[in-house]
Scaffold this active site. Structure first.
Site, PDB file in Angstrom:
ATOM      1  CB  SER A 234      -0.906  -0.017   1.236  1.00  0.00           C
ATOM      2  OG  SER A 234      -1.691   1.147   1.286  1.00  0.00           O
ATOM      3  N   GLY A 239      -1.481   4.715  -4.495  1.00  0.00           N
ATOM      4  CA  GLY A 239      -2.105   3.465  -4.889  1.00  0.00           C
ATOM      5  C   GLY A 239      -1.443   2.239  -4.305  1.00  0.00           C
ATOM      6  CG  ASP A 266      -8.237  -1.866   8.369  1.00  0.00           C
ATOM      7  OD1 ASP A 266      -7.162  -2.489   8.343  1.00  0.00           O
ATOM      8  OD2 ASP A 266      -8.538  -1.078   9.274  1.00  0.00           O
TER       9      ASP A 266
END
Length: 326
Positions: A234, A239, A266
């Site tokens: 991440s 992105g 998450d």
């Protein structure tokens, strides 16, 4: 059914203030509470995407009781939605398979400065978990694996849990033939990756801590050599980078956005897991993960995703395949 494991569950409290000023007294303009901890966050998003989900981990004391009440309320709300609207992506239940512990579940407090959108986070450490309570969790986990299509192991370890806990859970999932995603950091990630999870999803800092490299492509390849079959890095507003046995892809949102990033990672995990069980291609899994993550940043409530923003963003997420062999 998708199983999420949150060893350090929490009651997430979000306070909004007009402006956060150090050393000053503040009047709260708005407040929300929700069941929290990374795996519960993932489960809520999976539920909203229409996936039946079970959650396990630890819950105890008065705070744990509130967490379980909120989970039950969410399932009742989804059942009511299904009854009114028929088949709907927002009608899947969440099964509470949490293990009761003697200690009190922690609270996490997010203070959101409404003037800037910045968030200050305060996280309690969690209850002390005993050996017997850990043994009970292992038994519950093995039972749940028999009906699971995939499992996510998420978040920090509460006091009393040995640092190799996630490695143990990864090995049990692999023995059961259930794909497993590991989303943690530090030494628990270092130990867990040696058990060869199917996926890990570190952020840039966690990946650098694991591998010693700040160059994302090099770091993801190194993490795979350490044991992970696939690595989804991440990269925040830039992105995600995926290094897998099938190839390497970079997925980027159509534009950088401002907002509260709480829970964005998450939501990305939920996108990856839902895409896996639906049999989506890697590019489509990444599009979903990035769109969900970005829509979470844009949501006015911390840790929730803006559905309208998600649906608008999904076809606009760019995915580029690298020609370098994975």
């Amino acid at each position: 059914m998708i199983l999420t494991v949150t060893l350090n569950t929490a009651l997430d409290l979000t306070y909004g203030v007009p402006e956060l000023v150090p050393h000053a007294s503040h009047r709260v303009s708005d407040k929300s509470e929700r069941p929290g901890g990374k795996g519960l966050n993932v489960a809520r998003v999976l539920c909203a995407l229409g996936h039946e989900t079970a959650v396990t981990g630890f819950a105890g004391g008065s705070t744990g009781a509130v967490v379980r009440e909120l989970l039950a309320g969410l399932s009742r709300q989804n059942a009511d939605t299904k009854a009114k609207n028929g088949a709907t992506p927002a009608a899947a239940p969440i099964t509470d398979a949490l293990v009761t512990v003697a200690g009190n579940t922690r609270r996490t407090i997010a203070v959101v400065d409404r003037a800037t959108g910045d968030t200050t986070q305060l996280n309690e450490p969690g209850p002390l978990v005993t050996t017997d309570e850990w043994t009970a969790l292992i038994g519950r986990y093995e039972e749940l694996l028999t009906g699971a299509d995939a499992v996510a192991l998420c978040g920090s370890l509460p006091p009393g849990i040995h640092v190799g806990a996630y490695a143990e859970l990864v090995r049990l999932a692999r023995t059961a033939g259930v794909p497993v995603l590991l989303d943690t950091s530090g030494e628990p990630l270092r130990r867990g990756i040696a058990a060869r999870p199917d996926l890990i999803k570190p952020n840039a800092d966690e990946l650098a801590q694991l591998t010693g490299s700040r160059e994302p492509l090099r770091a993801t390849r190194d993490a795979r050599r350490r044991g992970a079959h696939g690595v989804i890095a991440s990269l925040g507003p830039d992105g995600m980078l995926a290094s897998t046995p099938d190839g390497i892809w970079r997925a980027s949102p159509p534009a950088k956005v401002l907002g509260n990033p709480t829970g964005a990672g998450d939501s990305a995990v939920a996108g990856l897991l839902s895409g896996l069980v639906e049999g989506l291609s890697w590019p489509d899994r990444l599009r979903r993960a990035v769109a969900l993550s970005t829509a979470t940043v844009l949501s006015p409530t911390a840790g929730e995703f803006d559905r309208a923003a998600y649906e608008e963003l999904l076809p606009r997420v760019g995915v580029e395949e690298h020609t370098i062999a994975a």
